[in-house]
Design a protein around this motif. Structure first.
Motif, PDB file in Angstrom:
ATOM      1  N   SER A  54      63.358  28.412  79.514  1.00  0.00           N
ATOM      2  CA  SER A  54      62.857  29.769  79.284  1.00  0.00           C
ATOM      3  C   SER A  54      62.023  30.241  80.461  1.00  0.00           C
ATOM      4  O   SER A  54      62.116  31.395  80.887  1.00  0.00           O
ATOM      5  N   SER A  55      61.203  29.351  80.998  1.00  0.00           N
ATOM      6  CA  SER A  55      60.381  29.680  82.153  1.00  0.00           C
ATOM      7  C   SER A  55      61.250  29.978  83.366  1.00  0.00           C
ATOM      8  O   SER A  55      61.016  30.941  84.099  1.00  0.00           O
ATOM      9  N   TYR A  56      62.263  29.170  83.569  1.00  0.00           N
ATOM     10  CA  TYR A  56      63.187  29.366  84.685  1.00  0.00           C
ATOM     11  C   TYR A  56      63.883  30.717  84.558  1.00  0.00           C
ATOM     12  O   TYR A  56      63.982  31.479  85.518  1.00  0.00           O
ATOM     13  N   LYS A  57      64.322  31.040  83.343  1.00  0.00           N
ATOM     14  CA  LYS A  57      65.006  32.316  83.105  1.00  0.00           C
ATOM     15  C   LYS A  57      64.056  33.486  83.356  1.00  0.00           C
ATOM     16  O   LYS A  57      64.428  34.475  83.986  1.00  0.00           O
ATOM     17  N   ALA A  58      62.833  33.373  82.870  1.00  0.00           N
ATOM     18  CA  ALA A  58      61.853  34.460  83.056  1.00  0.00           C
ATOM     19  C   ALA A  58      61.549  34.657  84.536  1.00  0.00           C
ATOM     20  O   ALA A  58      61.461  35.782  85.007  1.00  0.00           O
ATOM     21  N   ASN A  59      61.419  33.556  85.281  1.00  0.00           N
ATOM     22  CA  ASN A  59      61.159  33.649  86.707  1.00  0.00           C
ATOM     23  C   ASN A  59      62.337  34.307  87.440  1.00  0.00           C
ATOM     24  O   ASN A  59      62.151  35.127  88.332  1.00  0.00           O
ATOM     25  N   ALA A  60      63.546  33.941  87.062  1.00  0.00           N
ATOM     26  CA  ALA A  60      64.729  34.535  87.693  1.00  0.00           C
ATOM     27  C   ALA A  60      64.816  36.021  87.369  1.00  0.00           C
ATOM     28  O   ALA A  60      65.112  36.836  88.256  1.00  0.00           O
ATOM     29  N   GLU A  61      64.545  36.397  86.125  1.00  0.00           N
ATOM     30  CA  GLU A  61      64.585  37.807  85.748  1.00  0.00           C
ATOM     31  C   GLU A  61      63.532  38.610  86.504  1.00  0.00           C
ATOM     32  O   GLU A  61      63.780  39.711  86.969  1.00  0.00           O
ATOM     33  N   LEU A  63      62.276  37.894  89.434  1.00  0.00           N
ATOM     34  CA  LEU A  63      62.696  37.956  90.825  1.00  0.00           C
ATOM     35  C   LEU A  63      63.712  39.081  91.034  1.00  0.00           C
ATOM     36  O   LEU A  63      63.607  39.854  91.977  1.00  0.00           O
ATOM     37  N   PHE A  64      64.676  39.178  90.143  1.00  0.00           N
ATOM     38  CA  PHE A  64      65.721  40.183  90.301  1.00  0.00           C
ATOM     39  C   PHE A  64      65.229  41.591  89.961  1.00  0.00           C
ATOM     40  O   PHE A  64      65.768  42.578  90.451  1.00  0.00           O
ATOM     41  N   LYS A  65      64.197  41.716  89.143  1.00  0.00           N
ATOM     42  CA  LYS A  65      63.633  43.037  88.841  1.00  0.00           C
ATOM     43  C   LYS A  65      62.904  43.611  90.048  1.00  0.00           C
ATOM     44  O   LYS A  65      62.853  44.805  90.231  1.00  0.00           O
ATOM     45  N   LYS A  66      62.327  42.743  90.861  1.00  0.00           N
ATOM     46  CA  LYS A  66      61.608  43.194  92.045  1.00  0.00           C
ATOM     47  C   LYS A  66      62.553  43.720  93.106  1.00  0.00           C
ATOM     48  O   LYS A  66      62.194  44.572  93.884  1.00  0.00           O
TER      49      LYS A  66
END
Length: 67
Positions: A54-61, A63-66
């Motif tokens: 979940s943490s990995y997914k949140a970090n990836a999301e 990153l891509f939002k920025k």
């Protein structure tokens, strides 16, 4: 017609399905306690993996939002 859980396809190596169908009658109280301890440890391992995923997914999301 509702689909029953037993009707769903399962992987050949679905150990959880086999585990839930195993009879507990031949196990002693000590064996049952050991089984509970092993299952509780496995639950904690799965929860930790889920939290990391979940943490990995949140970090990836994030990153891509920025971008």
């Amino acid at each position: 017609m509702a689909i029953e859980e037993d009707d769903l396809p399962r992987r050949r190596d679905d150990v959880l399905a086999a585990l839930t169908k195993q009879s507990l009658d031949p196990l002693s109280v000590d064996e049952l306690n050991e089984r509970i301890a092993i299952l509780e440890a496995e639950i904690e391992r799965v929860k930790a993996h889920r939290a990391a995923a979940s943490s990995y997914k949140a970090n990836a999301e994030a990153l891509f939002k920025k971008g």
